[in-house]
Enzyme design. Structure first.
Site, PDB file in Angstrom:
ATOM      1  N   ARG A   5       4.875  -7.365  11.168  1.00  0.00           N
ATOM      2  CA  ARG A   5       6.086  -6.567  10.990  1.00  0.00           C
ATOM      3  C   ARG A   5       7.262  -7.447  10.584  1.00  0.00           C
ATOM      4  O   ARG A   5       8.268  -6.967  10.089  1.00  0.00           O
ATOM      5  CB  ARG A   5       6.479  -5.829  12.294  1.00  0.00           C
ATOM      6  CG  ARG A   5       5.497  -4.827  12.854  1.00  0.00           C
ATOM      7  CD  ARG A   5       5.028  -3.842  11.848  1.00  0.00           C
ATOM      8  NE  ARG A   5       3.755  -4.271  11.272  1.00  0.00           N
ATOM      9  CZ  ARG A   5       3.296  -3.847  10.083  1.00  0.00           C
ATOM     10  NH1 ARG A   5       4.002  -3.039   9.345  1.00  0.00           N
ATOM     11  NH2 ARG A   5       2.129  -4.263   9.611  1.00  0.00           N
ATOM     12  N   LYS A  16       0.835  -1.214   0.000  1.00  0.00           N
ATOM     13  CA  LYS A  16       0.000   0.000   0.000  1.00  0.00           C
ATOM     14  C   LYS A  16       0.863   1.255   0.000  1.00  0.00           C
ATOM     15  O   LYS A  16       0.647   2.174  -0.773  1.00  0.00           O
ATOM     16  CB  LYS A  16      -0.917   0.032   1.244  1.00  0.00           C
ATOM     17  CG  LYS A  16      -1.912  -1.105   1.292  1.00  0.00           C
ATOM     18  CD  LYS A  16      -2.830  -0.995   2.498  1.00  0.00           C
ATOM     19  CE  LYS A  16      -2.109  -1.195   3.831  1.00  0.00           C
ATOM     20  NZ  LYS A  16      -1.507  -2.522   4.008  1.00  0.00           N
ATOM     21  N   THR A  17       1.854   1.261   0.899  1.00  0.00           N
ATOM     22  CA  THR A  17       2.724   2.431   0.985  1.00  0.00           C
ATOM     23  C   THR A  17       3.533   2.575  -0.303  1.00  0.00           C
ATOM     24  O   THR A  17       3.769   3.673  -0.792  1.00  0.00           O
ATOM     25  CB  THR A  17       3.635   2.314   2.227  1.00  0.00           C
ATOM     26  OG1 THR A  17       2.796   2.156   3.379  1.00  0.00           O
ATOM     27  CG2 THR A  17       4.493   3.536   2.414  1.00  0.00           C
TER      28      THR A  17
HETATM   29  N1  LIG Z   1       5.666  -5.442  -6.287  1.00  0.00           N
HETATM   30  C1  LIG Z   1       6.590  -5.571  -5.358  1.00  0.00           C
HETATM   31  N2  LIG Z   1       7.739  -6.195  -5.621  1.00  0.00           N
HETATM   32  C2  LIG Z   1       8.696  -6.350  -4.672  1.00  0.00           C
HETATM   33  N3  LIG Z   1       8.591  -5.884  -3.406  1.00  0.00           N
HETATM   34  C3  LIG Z   1       7.465  -5.239  -3.086  1.00  0.00           C
HETATM   35  C4  LIG Z   1       6.409  -5.048  -4.021  1.00  0.00           C
HETATM   36  N4  LIG Z   1       5.428  -4.385  -3.396  1.00  0.00           N
HETATM   37  C5  LIG Z   1       5.837  -4.168  -2.135  1.00  0.00           C
HETATM   38  N5  LIG Z   1       7.064  -4.669  -1.935  1.00  0.00           N
HETATM   39  C6  LIG Z   1       7.832  -4.650  -0.670  1.00  0.00           C
HETATM   40  O1  LIG Z   1       7.044  -5.297   0.325  1.00  0.00           O
HETATM   41  C7  LIG Z   1       7.186  -4.653   1.584  1.00  0.00           C
HETATM   42  C8  LIG Z   1       5.833  -4.199   2.087  1.00  0.00           C
HETATM   43  O2  LIG Z   1       5.358  -3.128   1.301  1.00  0.00           O
HETATM   44  P1  LIG Z   1       4.632  -1.875   1.959  1.00  0.00           P
HETATM   45  O3  LIG Z   1       5.358  -1.449   3.154  1.00  0.00           O
HETATM   46  O4  LIG Z   1       4.364  -0.898   0.882  1.00  0.00           O
HETATM   47  O5  LIG Z   1       3.270  -2.618   2.392  1.00  0.00           O
HETATM   48  P2  LIG Z   1       2.044  -2.017   3.177  1.00  0.00           P
HETATM   49  O6  LIG Z   1       0.842  -2.603   2.532  1.00  0.00           O
HETATM   50  O7  LIG Z   1       2.145  -0.554   3.199  1.00  0.00           O
HETATM   51  O8  LIG Z   1       2.261  -2.642   4.620  1.00  0.00           O
HETATM   52  P3  LIG Z   1       1.624  -2.178   6.018  1.00  0.00           P
HETATM   53  O9  LIG Z   1       0.196  -2.629   5.975  1.00  0.00           O
HETATM   54  O10 LIG Z   1       2.400  -2.897   7.047  1.00  0.00           O
HETATM   55  O11 LIG Z   1       1.742  -0.688   6.077  1.00  0.00           O
HETATM   56  C9  LIG Z   1       8.147  -3.525   1.374  1.00  0.00           C
HETATM   57  O12 LIG Z   1       9.441  -3.938   1.722  1.00  0.00           O
HETATM   58  C10 LIG Z   1       8.039  -3.250  -0.108  1.00  0.00           C
HETATM   59  O13 LIG Z   1       9.200  -2.640  -0.624  1.00  0.00           O
HETATM   60 MG   LIG Z   2       2.269   0.806   4.824  1.00  0.00          MG
END
Ligand SMILES: Nc1ncnc2c1ncn2[C@@H]1O[C@H](COP(=O)(O)OP(=O)(O)OP(=O)(O)O)[C@@H](O)[C@H]1O
Ligand SMILES: [Mg+2]
Length: 772
Positions: A614, A33-34
């Site tokens: 995490r 998401k981030t």
């Molecule tokens: N398409 C992708 N290919 C490779 N790595 C990815 C991809 N999408 C996300 N990641 C990696 O996966 C991890 C989680 O991504 P991110 O932090 O954006 O998730 P999130 O949904 O925001 O998590 P949270 O709910 O904990 O906030 C990060 O290390 C990110 O760089």
């Molecule tokens: Mg996030």
């Protein structure tokens, strides 16, 4: 297609490439998401959207900084600089600097931190002659905070019989008056507290349509991370600003909503589709962060919540290790287990300290962990304690600086009017407060007119007060020409502060002195960074704003390679390779305070879900059978959350020879706690207890050759114990003696234990069975 877009999967690409219109991305932890938010900003810019027109709201300033850094890598530094990015509080504090005059606030208004607010409330409660045990400042503060976050102004409060009734029922019938006095006093002091930054922004946008239109026009694209934890006040700001262009993108996970206790409203995410027309809803299902075991375990936990949106989370990552569950006897043991496991894993796998995090439910739990890490010389940092800027000596310095910019700042003035001591007593200060309230002026204005007003203060004291005014005014003059660093350096010396902090010459005094030096270094850095942008006056204002809004998470101080210790609440959005979740016990996690209703318990469960997700590679859950709480040793039982995890993901690593197997052993360890008081009401399923081969395996078919007891263990092993012996220790289990040193009563043995690794024990105290 732009190269960076290839780093997104198809599901992530869709919301990234939808340039206009309202949209929501609802997805589980670690699904990107981030990342979508970050890349979307880069994409918008590549599509010609001016960086000045983009507003991104994040959960921490640190997150904003990282996001900006990543965007700068993609689009270049220059453009990324212009983005408006930060927490709600920091972004809207900036806007209020420009616009606060509409509401009667000076542009150099002070931001009261929690400490300032609570002090002010404390004095108001005292001035009103109320019982401070009934009107507890912390409770009063959080009550006022909740009014503000629900946009209940003082006026609205007095029109709301339900609120008045609720406060009366809580034995605080004069809440409304306190609220009114507090708001008046902040206003008079030219100060806003944290909640005001949102409340006043709402007021600004509602009462001044031109201002609203101006910012709607500016922020044509709005993005919000962690939307599930926005409160009502934040929600209304986002709604108002996005109303004209409706280019609003929010991302969040209802399963990670963990701030209801601070007013976050999960309905903001659940109702988003009703708030705008034609909302596009996107879902991401693939988790990139964690192993299959961690994702599976987290899914199985959150299943137990009734209130949730149905979501799928899966991962293509490796199976990984199971989640290790470890039981200890005491919190001290728990700390040692964490420290020794970190140490071993680091050594075996050549990992940096920063790969490890220890998460806990309450701040108090950090102490035992800290002690153990210190003993092993493992660098760590506690996040979320008192931030650097909240330390006394630092607040003393910044109070002078705050007065330079805003002499009406009552809390700053009260802090330093007699510090360092200049013979101005509390009675004098109380009289000044009364006079200021009576005249409707600030205390500083009263001081400036001390000769012309009716106040019962003798001439000697009046002269001291005048000297204080002259001192502050001289700083104000200096601030016209000097920069923030020069001014601060001068203030610390001429006010006598530097002398004061280290007056006693103690090590603590030395630390305080070093802290002040560190503050000066920080200001110097800041000034150097700002030199091309601002004149001297502005640099001080901006520095103080950063200080007021700095959280401990934002500060990047000290050795960056450290183990991170923090509460789970603070860990939201972060990720670590190895995560320890400690204190997995009933009444602690879930917290005893949060088990009264289903919704409270479900919030605790979401908190556990956040904690577990995490971890990238390995998660540990640890609990103890007894723990010191409120100064007493109490029995503990494992958290229900451990049981809720599907068995297949768990690996119970507690050694077999524990108190459960041999309750008699516990008598020695617990001292006066009787073994039959140890409860095992909710034993964890220990299916795989023996499945994991420990590093050191004791040879089988060993016979006991001696049995120690508390009375006969003095010098018991002198001469008998030799290198190579296999011994058993009540707490550490089996181990091999690898070294013996010392004489007589000081004989020590180094023993390599199955669990916990090498330990040095004084044989006089160690209760060992020699197995062979
Ligand atoms: N398409 C992708 N290919 C490779 N790595 C990815 C991809 N999408 C996300 N990641 C990696 O996966 C991890 C989680 O991504 P991110 O932090 O954006 O998730 P999130 O949904 O925001 O998590 P949270 O709910 O904990 O906030 C990060 O290390 C990110 O760089
Ligand atoms: Mg996030």
């Amino acid at each position: 297609m732009e190269k960076y877009l290839s780093q997104l999967n198809d599901a992530q690409l869709a919301p990234t490439l939808q340039k206009d219109g309202p949209m929501i991305v609802i997805a589980g932890a670690g699904s990107g998401k981030t990342r979508v938010l970050t890349y979307r900003i880069a994409y918008l810019m590549s599509q010609g959207v001016d960086s000045f027109n983009i507003l991104a709201l994040t959960f921490t300033n640190k997150a904003a900084k990282e996001m900006k850094g990543r965007i700068a890598e993609i689009v270049g530094d220059g453009e990324a600089k212009n983005l408006w990015m930060g927490t709600f509080h920091s972004v809207f504090a900036k806007i209020l600097r420009f616009e606060g005059h509409h509401l009667g606030f000076p542009s150099n208004f002070t931001i009261y931190d929690t400490q300032d607010s609570q002090k002010l409330l404390g004095s108001i409660i005292k001035e009103m002659g109320l019982d401070k045990d009934v009107y507890k400042t912390k409770q009063v503060y959080s009550r006022i905070s909740s009014y503000k976050n629900n946009l209940i102004t003082v006026k609205a409060y007095f029109k709301n019989p339900e609120l008045i009734e609720a406060d009366t029922a809580a034995r605080r019938p004069r809440m409304g008056e306190i609220y009114k006095n507090y708001v008046d006093r902040c206003f008079k002091a030219g100060a806003m507290d944290f909640d005001d930054l949102l409340l006043r922004t709402n007021e600004l946008l509602t009462r001044f349509p031109n201002v609203l239109a101006q910012y709607q026009n500016k922020f044509r694209y709005i993005l919000v991370d962690e939307y599930q934890d926005t409160n009502h006040s934040q929600y209304l700001i986002v709604r108002a600003l996005s109303d004209r262009f409706q280019n609003i993108c929010v991302v969040g996970d209802d399963a990670q909503s963990i701030y209801a206790f601070r007013g976050a409203n999960i309905n903001n995410i659940l109702n988003f589709q009703k708030d705008y027309d034609d909302v596009k809803v996107y879902r991401l299902e693939q988790n990139y962060r964690s192993t299959k075991n961690i994702v599976g375990a987290a899914n199985s936990v959150i299943e137990h919540n009734k209130t949730k949106l149905d979501k799928v989370v899966w991962t293509a990552n490796t199976e990984g290790e199971k989640i290790k569950v470890h039981r200890s006897l005491t919190d001290g043991d728990e700390g040692r287990f964490v420290a020794s496991t970190i140490w071993e894993t680091k050594m075996n796998q050549h990992l940096p300290n920063s790969d490890f995090a220890v998460l806990y439910r309450t701040n108090a739990q950090s102490r035992a962990i800290e002690d153990a890490l210190r003993k092993r010389d493992i660098p760590y940092r506690i996040y979320g304690g008192l931030s650097f800027y909240q330390r006394k000596e630092i607040k003393d310095v910044t109070a002078y600086l705050r007065l330079v910019l805003n002499p009406a700042d009552e809390e700053a003035l009260k802090r330093v009017i007699n510090y360092p001591a200049r013979g101005i007593g509390q009675t004098t200060v109380d009289r000044l407060v009364v006079a200021a309230n009576g005249y409707g002026k600030s205390i500083f204005e009263v001081l400036q007119n001390i000769d012309n007003i009716d106040i019962d203060i003798n001439n000697g004291t009046k002269n001291k007060l005048k000297d204080f005014v002259t001192l502050i005014e001289s700083y104000q003059v200096m601030n016209q020409t000097a920069n923030a660093f020069e001014l601060t350096e001068h203030v610390t010396k001429s006010s006598g502060l530097i002398r004061e902090v280290n007056k006693d010459g103690t090590p603590e005094g030395q630390v305080r002195l070093e802290n002040v030096e560190e503050l000066l270094n920080g200001i110097k850095d800041f000034v150097e960074g700002q030199i091309e942008l601002a004149d001297a006056g502005d640099s001080l204002a901006e520095f103080l704003e950063d200080v007021a809004l700095a959280t401990d998470l934002d500060a990047d101080k000290g050795n960056p390679d450290h183990v991170a210790l923090m509460t789970i609440h603070l860990a939201k959005g972060l990720e670590f390779s190895h995560v320890f979740i400690v204190g997995m016990e009933e009444d602690l996690f879930p917290s005893a305070m949060s088990m009264n209703t289903r919704s409270e318990l479900e919030e605790e469960r979401r908190l556990f879900y956040v904690a577990l997700t995490r971890a990238e590679k390995q998660a540990y859950l640890t609990y103890t059978l007894s723990r010191y709480r409120w100064g007493k040793l109490i029995d503990a039982e494992p958290s229900r959350f451990i049981e809720e995890i599907d068995d297949q993901y768990l690996d119970v690593i507690t050694p077999l020879n524990d108190v459960r197997q041999n309750p008699m052993l516990s008598a020695d360890i617990f001292g006066d706690v009787e073994p039959n008081r140890i409860r095992f009401k909710k034993p964890v399923k220990r299916k795989s207890e023996t499945s994991k081969a420990p590093k050191f395996v004791a040879p089988k078919n060993l016979k006991r050759v001696s049995k120690s007891s508390p009375s006969d263990n003095t010098n018991l092993f002198d001469g008998k114990l030799t290198v190579g012996n296999i011994v058993e220790h009540a707490r550490f289990g089996k181990g091999e003696v690898i070294k013996i040193e010392g004489k007589g009563a000081d004989v020590k043995a180094e023993i390599n234990f199955e669990v916990g690794g090498v330990k040095k024990l004084l044989l006089r105290f160690a209760k060992l069975d020699v197995l062979g």
